[in-house]
Design a protein around this motif. Structure first.
Motif, PDB file in Angstrom:
ATOM      1  N   GLN A 136     -13.157   1.534   6.202  1.00  0.00           N
ATOM      2  CA  GLN A 136     -12.214   0.416   6.197  1.00  0.00           C
ATOM      3  C   GLN A 136     -11.087   0.587   7.208  1.00  0.00           C
ATOM      4  OE1 GLN A 136     -10.652   0.038   2.204  1.00  0.00           O
ATOM      5  NE2 GLN A 136     -12.649   0.396   1.277  1.00  0.00           N
ATOM      6  N   LEU A 137     -10.946   1.803   7.761  1.00  0.00           N
ATOM      7  CA  LEU A 137      -9.763   2.161   8.525  1.00  0.00           C
ATOM      8  C   LEU A 137     -10.032   2.236  10.016  1.00  0.00           C
ATOM      9  CD1 LEU A 137      -8.545   5.049   6.197  1.00  0.00           C
ATOM     10  CD2 LEU A 137      -7.565   2.750   6.347  1.00  0.00           C
ATOM     11  N   ASP A 183      -6.798   6.789  11.398  1.00  0.00           N
ATOM     12  CA  ASP A 183      -6.548   6.959   9.966  1.00  0.00           C
ATOM     13  C   ASP A 183      -7.751   7.572   9.260  1.00  0.00           C
ATOM     14  OD1 ASP A 183      -3.929   5.930  10.012  1.00  0.00           O
ATOM     15  OD2 ASP A 183      -4.670   3.874   9.907  1.00  0.00           O
ATOM     16  N   ASN A 226       0.811  -1.217   0.000  1.00  0.00           N
ATOM     17  CA  ASN A 226       0.000   0.000   0.000  1.00  0.00           C
ATOM     18  C   ASN A 226       0.845   1.269   0.000  1.00  0.00           C
ATOM     19  OD1 ASN A 226      -2.502  -1.355   0.032  1.00  0.00           O
ATOM     20  ND2 ASN A 226      -2.413  -1.611   2.244  1.00  0.00           N
ATOM     21  N   GLU A 261      -6.381   1.941   3.057  1.00  0.00           N
ATOM     22  CA  GLU A 261      -4.993   1.793   3.507  1.00  0.00           C
ATOM     23  C   GLU A 261      -4.022   2.552   2.599  1.00  0.00           C
ATOM     24  OE1 GLU A 261      -4.091   0.519   6.240  1.00  0.00           O
ATOM     25  OE2 GLU A 261      -5.914  -0.513   6.879  1.00  0.00           O
ATOM     26  N   ALA A 271      -4.304   6.220   3.501  1.00  0.00           N
ATOM     27  CA  ALA A 271      -3.672   6.493   4.788  1.00  0.00           C
ATOM     28  C   ALA A 271      -2.159   6.612   4.670  1.00  0.00           C
ATOM     29  CB  ALA A 271      -4.026   5.394   5.789  1.00  0.00           C
ATOM     30  N   GLU A 272      -1.569   5.987   3.649  1.00  0.00           N
ATOM     31  CA  GLU A 272      -0.116   6.019   3.473  1.00  0.00           C
ATOM     32  C   GLU A 272       0.362   7.243   2.691  1.00  0.00           C
ATOM     33  OE1 GLU A 272       2.082   4.099   4.738  1.00  0.00           O
ATOM     34  OE2 GLU A 272       0.946   2.356   5.442  1.00  0.00           O
TER      35      GLU A 272
END
Length: 238
Positions: free
Chosen positions: A63-64, A68, A6, A35, A38-39
């Motif tokens: 999903q987080l 995040d 990711n 994800e 978030a990165e």
């Protein structure tokens, strides 16, 4: 991009020209998940989110972990933020709205509410069964927090201890009573300093009444250190 991590997919967006990121997002489809967002660096994520429909952002945020999800939503303008929150399930919306109510650089903003807490009167066997039989628990944690009847943290157990201790042993007999508790309104820079000073992997966050309300993990601290360092360098350069 299918075999990429990711963080590497996020890096592709950062390397690409601004006007081509939308096309990449469309081409990735479901591979562009929460994800990946978030990165991303903040400025890239903000620009990409601006191009997405609020319902798409809500699908990604759900999903987080809470911290995040907050990082994705907090920089949106008020109208888009309200639209995303309306599209979230009620429980997720309540958790994110509460996090957004805390000061921007406080522990309350960066903590996640997904954690594992057990009562001190349990045995290690009961803890193991609870971890195995509760699919709703978070999948990423390093320690189990032990709480009293008022949900105040009284100790902690590393997963290694849980796995290596006989089932009949009481949690109260093996837990570590000394732990670092993070006040919910503590500045994030002070939180990072405590993690560095005491070599923490994770730490409990408490409200003014001393109740356990969340946890902060070392991966969150890495982001805080990067953010604070960048801020200091930009300040030095004027």
């Amino acid at each position: 991009v299918d075999p990429l991590h990711n963080a590497d997919i996020a890096r592709l967006f950062e390397l690409m020209d601004h006007d081509r990121r939308g096309a990449l997002a469309a081409a990735l489809g479901e591979r562009l998940d929460g994800e990946v967002l978030a990165e991303m660096n903040d400025w890239v994520r903000e620009a990409l989110i601006d191009a997405l429909d609020p319902h798409q952002v809500a699908d990604l945020a759900v999903q987080l972990d809470t911290d995040d999800a907050v990082a994705i939503i907090e920089d949106m303008d008020d109208a888009d933020q309200r639209a995303v929150l309306r599209a979230l399930p009620a429980d997720d919306r309540a958790a994110i709205e509460e996090a957004l109510s805390f000061p921007e650089d406080s522990a309350g903003r960066v903590m996640q509410r997904e954690l594992v807490a057990v009562p001190e009167h349990w045995t290690v066997g009961q803890v193991i069964d609870y971890l195995r039989d509760s699919p709703e628990l978070t999948s990423d944690f390093w320690e189990v927090f032990v709480v009293d009847p008022g949900h105040r943290p009284v100790g902690t157990m590393h997963l290694a201890w849980v796995l290596r201790t006989p089932r009949h042993i009481a949690v109260a007999d093996v837990m570590q009573r000394e732990q670092m508790l993070i006040p919910i309104d503590l500045d994030q820079e002070e939180v990072a300093l405590r993690f560095q000073k005491y070599a923490l992997i994770s730490a409990a966050v408490i409200d003014p009444a001393g109740r356990l309300v969340g946890m902060i993990t070392v991966d969150d601290i890495v982001h805080i250190i990067q953010e604070e360092a960048s801020e200091d360098v930009l300040r030095l350069s004027g």
